[in-house]
Design a protein around this motif. Structure first.
Motif, PDB file in Angstrom:
ATOM      1  N   ILE A 110      39.801  34.128  42.172  1.00  0.00           N
ATOM      2  CA  ILE A 110      40.802  35.158  42.460  1.00  0.00           C
ATOM      3  C   ILE A 110      41.884  35.158  41.380  1.00  0.00           C
ATOM      4  O   ILE A 110      42.333  36.211  40.928  1.00  0.00           O
ATOM      5  CB  ILE A 110      41.384  34.986  43.890  1.00  0.00           C
ATOM      6  CG1 ILE A 110      42.314  36.142  44.225  1.00  0.00           C
ATOM      7  CG2 ILE A 110      42.120  33.674  44.061  1.00  0.00           C
ATOM      8  CD1 ILE A 110      42.790  36.145  45.667  1.00  0.00           C
ATOM      9  N   PHE A 206      38.510  42.810  41.034  1.00  0.00           N
ATOM     10  CA  PHE A 206      39.828  43.038  40.438  1.00  0.00           C
ATOM     11  C   PHE A 206      39.760  43.777  39.103  1.00  0.00           C
ATOM     12  O   PHE A 206      40.762  44.329  38.660  1.00  0.00           O
ATOM     13  CB  PHE A 206      40.556  41.702  40.243  1.00  0.00           C
ATOM     14  CG  PHE A 206      41.063  41.123  41.528  1.00  0.00           C
ATOM     15  CD1 PHE A 206      42.134  41.694  42.192  1.00  0.00           C
ATOM     16  CD2 PHE A 206      40.451  40.021  42.089  1.00  0.00           C
ATOM     17  CE1 PHE A 206      42.590  41.168  43.390  1.00  0.00           C
ATOM     18  CE2 PHE A 206      40.897  39.490  43.287  1.00  0.00           C
ATOM     19  CZ  PHE A 206      41.966  40.067  43.937  1.00  0.00           C
ATOM     20  N   TYR A 220      30.831  45.351  49.659  1.00  0.00           N
ATOM     21  CA  TYR A 220      32.149  45.055  50.227  1.00  0.00           C
ATOM     22  C   TYR A 220      32.797  46.324  50.778  1.00  0.00           C
ATOM     23  O   TYR A 220      33.431  46.296  51.829  1.00  0.00           O
ATOM     24  CB  TYR A 220      33.041  44.418  49.166  1.00  0.00           C
ATOM     25  CG  TYR A 220      34.338  43.876  49.711  1.00  0.00           C
ATOM     26  CD1 TYR A 220      34.348  42.755  50.525  1.00  0.00           C
ATOM     27  CD2 TYR A 220      35.552  44.500  49.421  1.00  0.00           C
ATOM     28  CE1 TYR A 220      35.521  42.258  51.031  1.00  0.00           C
ATOM     29  CE2 TYR A 220      36.741  43.993  49.919  1.00  0.00           C
ATOM     30  CZ  TYR A 220      36.720  42.869  50.727  1.00  0.00           C
ATOM     31  OH  TYR A 220      37.884  42.371  51.234  1.00  0.00           O
TER      32      TYR A 220
ATOM     33  N   PHE B 218      38.846  35.074  49.937  1.00  0.00           N
ATOM     34  CA  PHE B 218      39.406  36.066  50.860  1.00  0.00           C
ATOM     35  C   PHE B 218      38.264  36.872  51.487  1.00  0.00           C
ATOM     36  O   PHE B 218      38.468  37.610  52.429  1.00  0.00           O
ATOM     37  CB  PHE B 218      40.398  36.994  50.149  1.00  0.00           C
ATOM     38  CG  PHE B 218      39.809  37.823  49.046  1.00  0.00           C
ATOM     39  CD1 PHE B 218      39.302  39.077  49.302  1.00  0.00           C
ATOM     40  CD2 PHE B 218      39.772  37.350  47.740  1.00  0.00           C
ATOM     41  CE1 PHE B 218      38.758  39.851  48.289  1.00  0.00           C
ATOM     42  CE2 PHE B 218      39.232  38.116  46.718  1.00  0.00           C
ATOM     43  CZ  PHE B 218      38.728  39.373  46.993  1.00  0.00           C
ATOM     44  N   VAL B 219      37.058  36.674  50.945  1.00  0.00           N
ATOM     45  CA  VAL B 219      35.918  37.456  51.410  1.00  0.00           C
ATOM     46  C   VAL B 219      35.405  36.941  52.752  1.00  0.00           C
ATOM     47  O   VAL B 219      35.214  37.708  53.697  1.00  0.00           O
ATOM     48  CB  VAL B 219      34.783  37.402  50.369  1.00  0.00           C
ATOM     49  CG1 VAL B 219      33.612  38.225  50.827  1.00  0.00           C
ATOM     50  CG2 VAL B 219      35.283  37.879  49.024  1.00  0.00           C
ATOM     51  N   GLY B 233      44.208  33.392  50.147  1.00  0.00           N
ATOM     52  CA  GLY B 233      43.491  34.343  49.300  1.00  0.00           C
ATOM     53  C   GLY B 233      43.676  35.777  49.777  1.00  0.00           C
ATOM     54  O   GLY B 233      43.877  36.694  48.974  1.00  0.00           O
ATOM     55  N   ILE B 236      47.186  37.025  48.801  1.00  0.00           N
ATOM     56  CA  ILE B 236      47.297  37.381  47.381  1.00  0.00           C
ATOM     57  C   ILE B 236      46.544  38.683  47.101  1.00  0.00           C
ATOM     58  O   ILE B 236      47.053  39.581  46.426  1.00  0.00           O
ATOM     59  CB  ILE B 236      46.759  36.241  46.490  1.00  0.00           C
ATOM     60  CG1 ILE B 236      47.642  35.000  46.653  1.00  0.00           C
ATOM     61  CG2 ILE B 236      46.717  36.664  45.037  1.00  0.00           C
ATOM     62  CD1 ILE B 236      47.146  33.783  45.906  1.00  0.00           C
ATOM     63  N   GLU B 237      45.349  38.788  47.669  1.00  0.00           N
ATOM     64  CA  GLU B 237      44.553  39.995  47.419  1.00  0.00           C
ATOM     65  C   GLU B 237      45.289  41.234  47.908  1.00  0.00           C
ATOM     66  O   GLU B 237      45.349  42.249  47.219  1.00  0.00           O
ATOM     67  CB  GLU B 237      43.196  39.865  48.130  1.00  0.00           C
ATOM     68  CG  GLU B 237      42.133  40.803  47.625  1.00  0.00           C
ATOM     69  CD  GLU B 237      41.916  42.014  48.512  1.00  0.00           C
ATOM     70  OE1 GLU B 237      41.234  42.946  48.056  1.00  0.00           O
ATOM     71  OE2 GLU B 237      42.432  42.045  49.646  1.00  0.00           O
ATOM     72  N   PHE B 240      48.139  42.474  45.719  1.00  0.00           N
ATOM     73  CA  PHE B 240      47.737  43.208  44.524  1.00  0.00           C
ATOM     74  C   PHE B 240      47.122  44.555  44.844  1.00  0.00           C
ATOM     75  O   PHE B 240      47.403  45.548  44.183  1.00  0.00           O
ATOM     76  CB  PHE B 240      46.760  42.380  43.682  1.00  0.00           C
ATOM     77  CG  PHE B 240      47.449  41.398  42.799  1.00  0.00           C
ATOM     78  CD1 PHE B 240      48.016  41.809  41.596  1.00  0.00           C
ATOM     79  CD2 PHE B 240      47.576  40.071  43.174  1.00  0.00           C
ATOM     80  CE1 PHE B 240      48.669  40.911  40.786  1.00  0.00           C
ATOM     81  CE2 PHE B 240      48.239  39.168  42.367  1.00  0.00           C
ATOM     82  CZ  PHE B 240      48.781  39.582  41.168  1.00  0.00           C
ATOM     83  N   THR B 241      46.243  44.612  45.866  1.00  0.00           N
ATOM     84  CA  THR B 241      45.498  45.846  46.072  1.00  0.00           C
ATOM     85  C   THR B 241      46.158  46.796  47.068  1.00  0.00           C
ATOM     86  O   THR B 241      45.911  47.989  47.014  1.00  0.00           O
ATOM     87  CB  THR B 241      44.058  45.556  46.547  1.00  0.00           C
ATOM     88  OG1 THR B 241      44.135  44.774  47.731  1.00  0.00           O
ATOM     89  CG2 THR B 241      43.276  44.789  45.501  1.00  0.00           C
ATOM     90  N   TRP B 246      53.027  42.929  42.377  1.00  0.00           N
ATOM     91  CA  TRP B 246      52.363  42.011  41.462  1.00  0.00           C
ATOM     92  C   TRP B 246      53.156  40.739  41.255  1.00  0.00           C
ATOM     93  O   TRP B 246      52.594  39.669  41.067  1.00  0.00           O
ATOM     94  CB  TRP B 246      52.136  42.664  40.102  1.00  0.00           C
ATOM     95  CG  TRP B 246      51.255  43.866  40.171  1.00  0.00           C
ATOM     96  CD1 TRP B 246      50.572  44.306  41.269  1.00  0.00           C
ATOM     97  CD2 TRP B 246      50.959  44.758  39.111  1.00  0.00           C
ATOM     98  NE1 TRP B 246      49.859  45.431  40.951  1.00  0.00           N
ATOM     99  CE2 TRP B 246      50.087  45.735  39.639  1.00  0.00           C
ATOM    100  CE3 TRP B 246      51.341  44.839  37.770  1.00  0.00           C
ATOM    101  CZ2 TRP B 246      49.597  46.779  38.851  1.00  0.00           C
ATOM    102  CZ3 TRP B 246      50.852  45.863  36.989  1.00  0.00           C
ATOM    103  CH2 TRP B 246      49.992  46.826  37.535  1.00  0.00           C
TER     104      TRP B 246
END
Lengths: 263, 278
Positions: A110, A206, A220, B218-219, B233, B236-237, B240-241, B246
């Protein structure tokens, strides 16, 4: 420790079952005519047929394959060259490069993915297939280096020098003496890189930007609404192909050698 | 010792140049950018608040859960993988590694799909519960709980634990163990005094190869936790998304890296301690 043979066999089979049962259910679901994931609606090949008509999935499939092949190839070239170059370096410089090489191996995917995303954004690059390729090359090179480097320890340098004493140019001596010795490492590095690229999700997630998908990111995006059975069908095909390839390669290894050496 | 490549021109060094440039551009500089964002506020001024945001209630809870689940899954992986690697190494002494390969092969099925397969199996109306209720047994409800996440981690990362342990065990000289037996050690003594210490390098690389991806995934938590359980995770993911923050995301990434470095130092220390004890 022969007396525990029964327990050992049972344990091994139990773990095999644990590892393969989920894969088998996916394979079975690819033949299920009902779209439900727990209800068997009868046997069908429909998903296999509609798979090849599904442009999005096929596009994602080809993206995955192309990225994996190209990134593994480039990583193998860069990585192998780097290993050769590092042989004549001073020890300190070499350990600096090996230290850098270890970063993507040890760091979390990540963080690697995010750091590359921030780099591409900082450089104002539009993210898409090209940035995914750059990212995959980056995390693939360490696998190549770590599988090629150990091969140099086994090389007989005297032969290399002898070849040159007998009039071979350094390049000729290299390609004929040293390269064959490191080739197994190069090949396994390539295969490892290919596998890692094929299976990567997090770093691709990403660095892909909108509108570009590999199989992993496609899957996903479908998790929430339910993965289409066509993807099960595709994975069944891919898994069976790899399995068949392995059986063929290994069967050849075990078969007694025939005359003529048709390797 | 003979100096290798003495006969080779120093110019050969240039062959490493493309990779060196590449690694600076795509490994070092991106990390510097993370540190830049992590220690800056939205206006680009220096701040520690992004890194310190790990102490906020939600983030700290996510970090602690991540630590617990990844410790647990690493431990379970080791518990399952060591006996298996031992059996495989014993079985495959001098033979091909084909048998061991069977245990690595599942990795060729897309890792997301393998996790989704567990979702199918564990669901309320999933296969396992369908079978259980068919036999009038109590159904189980572990989907969307931490247990499902641990199961997913163990399943996904088990090969990473099997492979390095198998590699060290299969290279062990069987003579050492035999010598210990000849000198009167019983089976357990032989294992604890000889085999286990000699296999530690494999165990340690297995532990790091399972612990880091478990700590930072994170998955798996997304698919098997039903979005209810947030790991670090996931936080954080999302930063960002979804939140587009950021700076905070980079700050937490730095915290994550600190934890990875600490775990490396600890495992490295154990590795060395055991090496000196022998």
């Amino acid at each position: 420790m022969i007396r525990h043979n029964g327990i050992k066999r049972f344990y091994t089979i139990l773990i095999l079952f644990f590892l393969y049962a989920p894969i088998l259910t996916l394979m079975v679901l690819s033949f299920n005519s009902s779209k439900s994931r727990s209800h068997w609606g009868g046997f069908t090949f429909d998903w296999y047929i509609s798979l090849f008509e599904n442009e999005h999935i096929m596009q994602a499939f080809w993206n995955t394959i192309i990225i994996a092949v190209i990134s593994a190839l480039i990583a193998t070239i860069f990585g192998t060259l780097a290993c050769i170059g590092m042989q004549v370096m001073k020890k300190r410089m070499r350990s600096v490069i090996m230290g850098i090489t270890n970063i993507p191996m040890l760091n979390a995917d990540i963080v690697t993915g995010i750091s590359l995303m921030l780099l591409f954004i900082a450089c104002r690059v539009n993210m898409g297939g090209a940035t995914v390729l750059l990212a995959h090359i980056t995390f693939n090179i360490p696998y190549v280096i770590l599988s090629v480097m150990p091969k140099f320890r086994q090389i007989n340098y005297a032969t290399y020098e002898a070849a040159q004493d007998l009039g071979a140019t350094p390049t000729y001596a290299f390609t004929h003496i040293i390269f064959p010795d490191i080739l197994p490492g190069v090949i396994s590095g390539f295969l490892m890189a290919f596998t890692m690229s094929l299976d990567d999700f997090i770093i691709t997630h990403f660095t892909k930007g909108a509108g570009f998908d590999t199989l992993s990111t496609k899957i996903y995006s479908e998790v929430k609404k339910g993965v289409s059975p066509e993807i099960y069908a595709l994975s069944t095909i891919m898994f069976t192909l790899v399995l068949a390839l392995l059986v063929i390669v290994n069967a050849r290894k075990f078969r007694p050698k025939k005359k003529g050496g048709a390797a | 010792m003979r100096k290798p490549w003495k006969s080779l021109s120093k110019k050969t060094r240039a062959l490493a140049a493309p990779y060196f440039v590449w690694s600076v551009g795509f490994i070092i500089i991106p990390l510097i950018i993370i540190f830049f964002y992590g220690f800056a506020d939205a206006n680009g001024h220096f701040t520690l608040s992004n890194v310190a945001s790990i102490f906020s209630h939600v983030n700290l809870k996510a970090l602690i859960i991540s630590m617990l689940l990844s410790f647990l899954s690493t431990f379970v992986c080791l518990l399952i993988a060591y006996p298996l690697a031992y059996i495989l190494a014993e079985f495959g002494h001098g033979k091909s590694s084909l048998f061991a390969f069977i245990f690595i092969l599942p990795m060729w099925m897309n890792s997301l799909l393998r996790t989704i397969a567990w979702q199918n199996l564990l669901e309320k109306t999933g296969l396992i519960n369908t079978i259980l209720s068919f036999f009038h047994l109590p159904t189980m409800m572990i989907i969307n709980t931490p247990w499902a996440i641990v199961l997913g981690m163990v399943y996904d990362f088990l090969p990473f634990m099997i492979l390095p342990i198998y590699n060290t065990l299969s290279r062990l000289e069987i003579d050492y163990a035999n010598a210990a037996r000849d000198l009167g050690a019983n089976g357990w003594q032989t294992f604890w005094k000889i085999t286990w210490p000699l296999s530690l390098p494999g165990v340690i690389s297995g532990i790091t190869m399972v612990f880091v991806p478990s700590l930072t995934t994170f998955v798996i938590s997304d698919i098997l936790g039903g979005g209810k359980i947030l790991l670090i995770g996931n936080i954080i993911e999302q930063l960002f998304t979804q939140d587009n923050d950021w700076n905070a995301g980079a700050g937490l990434s730095i915290v994550l890296m600190i934890f990875i470095v600490i775990s490396m130092i600890i495992t490295d220390k154990y590795d060395k301690e055991d090496a000196t004890k022998k």
